[in-house]
Design a protein around this motif. Structure first.
Motif, short mmCIF file in Angstrom:
data_model
loop_
_atom_site.label_atom_id
_atom_site.label_comp_id
_atom_site.label_asym_id
_atom_site.label_seq_id
_atom_site.Cartn_x
_atom_site.Cartn_y
_atom_site.Cartn_z
N ASN A 1 33.21 17.22 44.49
CA ASN A 1 33.02 18.56 43.96
C ASN A 1 31.92 18.54 42.89
N LEU B 1 31.16 23.95 33.85
CA LEU B 1 32.38 23.17 33.64
C LEU B 1 33.40 24.01 32.89
N ASN B 2 34.70 23.74 33.15
CA ASN B 2 35.73 24.43 32.37
C ASN B 2 35.90 23.71 31.03
N LYS C 1 28.24 16.02 38.98
CA LYS C 1 27.57 16.00 37.67
C LYS C 1 27.82 14.68 36.96
N GLU C 2 29.05 14.21 37.04
CA GLU C 2 29.37 12.92 36.44
C GLU C 2 28.58 11.80 37.11
N GLU D 1 36.99 20.02 31.07
CA GLU D 1 35.94 19.12 31.57
C GLU D 1 34.82 19.00 30.55
N THR D 2 34.53 20.12 29.88
CA THR D 2 33.46 20.11 28.89
C THR D 2 33.77 19.11 27.77
N PHE E 1 33.26 15.66 28.97
CA PHE E 1 31.83 15.37 29.06
C PHE E 1 31.24 15.07 27.69
N THR F 1 31.79 19.05 39.69
CA THR F 1 32.05 18.30 38.46
C THR F 1 31.84 16.80 38.69
N GLN F 2 32.38 16.33 39.81
CA GLN F 2 32.22 14.90 40.13
C GLN F 2 30.75 14.57 40.36
#
Ligand SMILES: Nc1ncnc2c1ncn2[C@@H]1O[C@H](COP(=O)(O)OP(=O)(O)OP(=O)(O)O)[C@@H](O)[C@H]1O
Ligand SMILES: [Mg+2]
Lengths: 335, 241, 286
Positions: free
Chosen positions: B140, B169-170, B145-146, B173-174, B177, B142-143
């Motif tokens: 997804n 990001l929610n 982005k990581e 998650e923010t 990060f 988020t993944q």
């Protein structure tokens, strides 16, 4: 990271192909058919280095094929030099030419559809130049000298069997180059480039050089093969050697076979070229011109219903077989 | 600007046809710190990152990295010198596994066991271990982005440019990060330039912030200072952060 | 000598204007969908055959023979979009292969239905020859050039002045933005592809006032159109005319001074050079 399990499969596969002449009872027509399939197979597998692995849609296969054919052909006609040497010289000139052109193109950031169109345009430009350039080409077929006493030297055989095996050796080499490449550092750089050029570049991959390397390998093989192709046809002519439709067919077979796998192009060539030649043989005399339609339809259907390419069928079968054998699931392949 | 800057841009000008995307931009990034770059949409932030990382050639001006003029070098050369970046819109290798994506970053500098070790470390660091043989197309956003951050880390950079890592990001998650970014900076001693719209991220991470507006730097200072600056507030008037 | 050059240039200019219309459909499709229609030349050829059949069976004049063909081509375009291209959006390689497949089917169809012999029609109601000095240009070519200009202006106005046209341009600029603006991008693409094919029927009909159609016509018109689109830059309608004129004149000069067989050489050389040195086209703005 090499999936060694493919090596035995590969050897079996080559043996089966090598035995084709026996299976068809040395029937010249079927051997000719098989040779044509191999010719497509070699060029498409070589194309795969640039088009599949490095992801650059090259439509200029016959530009390099034609250069190779004309170099080897003319060396034989003018100086009586054997095509075995001519092939090598042709390969060097074809690859040198491709690299020079490629250097300029990549330097100026020609990519994607523009790369495709300009390589295709190149084929046509070369065709016209060779048509007009009477010293090396010209509008008449230039027949290669033949010899009954020394067919090997002139690569002019009375049967298709030797052509078949020469093409098979080419296929083997091309296949091994693909295989080696696919699991090497350069191969990974090429795959990354083909997958996402910006990302690859940002991670330290010299995309220009990587493209050039791909183009060099591809045009070298196809250039060498051009010498063989000239002998197989027994003449050189701009329309035969610098043929745009031929170049397009190669790219289509590569795409249909499944980009970035090293066996997909060969698979597509085997299936579709046999189909095409079969259709030509069966319908060619009944309904003129029907076979391209069926060929075209086959391509459309494959793209619509097997968008990952024909190789995915083989892959699925393979995975099922392995699962059936109770072994651990194979590593995912790039499709 | 002091001699402690790992990166400096000197009078950068970049035009696209009639648009002046960057006009005389001078910034300095202090070694070992996290510097922020903010500005409304279309201010030229991404363009500046592209100029610094070699994806665009400036029409005028210089980029100095570790005291060396890197203006006009190709991105891969700049990467080799120790400058890595992420993209605002993720650019994954869709048919690669997570592990192979990281491998690409190591190709230039390492090989064999060394590369594998490095990859393992990065996988562990970013808690991507379970995903290692997953294809990128199955991840997804988020993944992804990581992974993009992890990929950049695999090139062993000294300076990391992040283009809106927090976008989309929610809050949970923010904050994860933010922790990761601070960690990279403190533990791995990597200098970071972060472009961001999400103000809390900037407030929480950066020591110095530059404000870009219509291609010009209109302010520089601590986040607290910047958020009180009248010109900045005007520039953002009508903006929704 | 000067006379010969002038004549060659005038002839090339007229041809160029005609080529502009031939490339128009390709340009619309590329401009809106970012897709190079590899079957463009085949569609031009198919439309020429259509004109031939329509005129032969109904006795209509060539100049209006496109009227029945136009909606058919539009529909075929919409069907190809929904049936094939829509399912392969975002995978340009597959789209290229698909269109090549379509191209092969058309080539086959033309051969089966029309045979290999060239097909020509008796002169349309426009006939006669225009004499400029010692240069003779048939009125049909002049008329075709004029129609081309008019058609280009109409399409340009359609794209820049009507809501549908503007949505097409918006869709080409930015897909997500177009979505946000409430434009149904798929419908716009289907429309663009239909329009791109429909626009092929008009030049085809007018070409049949002075040319033959044969099963290899696709070659000439396909590459020619790509060259013009490349020169014009990113599907810009306004760039097509100068690009096509350059192509026409270059071709004409080479035919006059080098060799008739070399007529395609300057086009492709120009094309390759432009792609290399100015990938956004000679007349592209963005
Ligand atoms: N390749 C390009 N060609 C033409 N114009 C461009 C290009 N890239 C950026 N621009 C223009 O330059 C200006 C700055 O864009 P940029 O992407 O750098 O803004 P940004 O600050 O990153 O905005 P955002 O917050 O939306 O990411 C904009 O007006 C944009 O339209
Ligand atoms: Mg941005």
């Amino acid at each position: 990271m090499k999936p060694r399990q493919f090596v035995p499969a590969f050897i079996v596969f080559v043996l089966i192909i090598a035995l084709i002449p026996v299976f068809v009872g040395f029937n010249e027509y079927f051997i000719l058919l098989a040779t044509v399939v191999l010719i497509y197979g070699v060029i498409t597998t070589a194309w795969n280095v640039m088009g599949g692995i490095a992801g650059q849609l090259d439509l200029g296969a016959t530009a390099y094929l034609g250069i190779g054919a004309y170099v080897a052909g003319n060396m034989l006609i003018w100086w009586n030099i054997t095509p075995w040497i001519g092939m090598f010289v042709g390969a060097i000139i074809a690859a040198g030419f491709a690299s020079a052109i490629g250097y300029v193109m990549f330097r100026y950031g020609v990519k994607e559809i523009w790369y495709a169109l300009s390589t295709l345009g190149l084929v046509e430009v070369l065709r016209v130049i060779f048509m007009l350039w009477k010293e090396v080409g010209g509008p008449l077929e230039k027949y290669l000298p033949r010899s009954k006493t020394d067919p090997f030297y002139y690569m002019s055989f009375g049967s298709y069997i030797p052509y078949f095996y020469i093409a098979l050796i080419f296929l083997l080499i091309t296949f091994l180059v693909n295989y080696r490449l696919r699991y090497s550092k350069i191969g990974y750089s090429m795959l990354a480039l083909g997958s996402n050029e910006d990302a690859a570049e940002s991670l330290g991959i010299d995309t220009r050089r990587t493209k050039l390397k791909g183009l060099f390998i591809y045009s070298f093989i196809v250039g060498a093969f051009g010498g063989f192709y000239a002998c197989f046809c027994s003449f050189i002519h701009p329309n035969t050697d610098f043929n745009m439709n031929f170049a397009l067919e190669i790219a289509v077979l590569g795409i249909v076979g499944g980009l970035g796998t090293y066996y997909g192009p060969l698979l597509a060539a085997s299936i579709l070229v046999s189909l095409k030649e079969y259709l030509r043989a069966v319908f060619g005399t009944i309904v003129l011109g029907i076979y391209p339609a069926i060929f075209g339809l086959a391509i459309i259907l494959i793209i619509l219903f097997k968008p990952e390419g024909l190789s995915s069928i083989l892959k699925n079968v393979y995975i099922k077989l392995r699962k059936g054998g109770g072994t651990k699931h194979g590593r995912q392949q790039h499709s | 600007m002091g001699g402690n800057n790992i990166l400096e841009t000197k009078e950068i000008v970049k035009r696209f046809g009639g648009i002046v995307a960057l006009n005389n931009v001078n910034i300095g990034i202090e070694k070992g710190r996290i510097t922020g770059l903010i500005g409304p949409n279309g201010a030229g932030k991404t363009t500046l990152l592209n100029v610094i990382s070699g994806f665009l050639k400036p029409d005028h001006g210089k980029v100095i990295f570790k005291g060396k003029d890197i203006t006009g070098l190709l991105p891969h050369k700049i990467c080799e010198l120790g400058l890595a970046r992420t993209f605002q819109i993720v650019k994954p290798f869709l048919n690669f596994t997570v592990e192979e994506s990281l491998l690409i970053g190591t190709l230039k500098k390492r090989s064999g066991r060394e590369a594998q070790e490095l990859i393992n470390n990065v996988l562990e660091y970013f808690e991507l271990d379970e995903l290692r043989s997953k294809l990128c197309r199955e991840l997804n956003v988020t993944q992804l982005k990581e992974l993009e951050l992890a990929r950049a880390m695999a090139t062993e950079p000294e300076l990391l440019l992040l283009d809106e890592p927090g976008a989309g990001l929610n809050p949970k998650e923010t904050s994860r990060f933010m922790r990761m970014i601070r960690d990279i900076n403190r533990k791995k001693k990597i200098t970071i330039l972060i472009v961001e719209h999400v103000m809390p991220i900037i407030m929480g991470l950066c020591e110095t912030v530059y404000v870009l507006h219509y291609g010009e730097i209109i302010a520089r200072g601590t986040p607290r200072c910047i958020s009180k600056n009248e010109q900045v507030i005007n520039a953002y008037l009508g903006e929704k952060w | 000598m000067l006379d010969v050059v002038a004549q060659s240039v005038i002839s090339g200019l007229i041809n160029g204007l005609i080529y502009a219309m031939v490339a128009l459909g390709l340009s619309v499709i590329y401009g809106v969908m970012d897709l190079i229609n590899f079957a463009h030349g085949e569609f031009v050829m198919l439309a020429m055959y259509f004109t031939f059949w329509i005129v032969s069976f109904s006795g209509l004049d060539q100049t209006v023979a496109f009227l029945p063909a136009l909606p058919i081509f539009f529909l075929v375009g919409v069907l190809i979009y929904y049936g094939m291209l829509n399912r392969t959006m975002g995978t340009p390689l597959s789209q290229i292969a698909l269109m090549l497949g379509v191209a092969m089917v058309i080539r086959s169809f033309v051969q089966i239905a029309g045979g290999t012999a060239p097909k020509g029609l008796p002169p349309s109601f426009i006939f006669g020859v225009l004499n400029i000095g010692s240069l003779a240009i048939s009125y049909s070519r002049v008329a075709t050039a004029v129609v081309s200009l008019v058609l280009l202006i109409i399409v340009h106005l359609f794209l820049t002045k009507t809501y549908t046209g503007l949505s097409m341009l918006a869709a080409s600029d930015d897909r997500t933005a177009a979505y946000l603006m409430g434009i149904n991008v798929k419908r716009i693409y289907a429309l663009a592809f239909g329009l791109g094919l429909a626009l092929v029927t008009i030049p085809a009909a007018f070409l049949m006032t002075y040319q033959h159609a044969d099963p290899s016509s696709y070659l000439r018109f396909g590459l020619l159109s790509w060259c013009i689109v490349a020169l014009a830059g990113l599907g810009r309608i306004s760039g097509i005319i100068p690009a096509a004129i350059i192509v026409g004149i270059a071709e004409s000069l080479v035919v006059t001074f080098v060799a008739p067989e070399a007529h395609s050489l300057p086009i492709y050389l120009l094309f390759i050079l432009v792609i290399w040195l100015k990938p956004k086209g000679l007349f592209g703005r963005k």
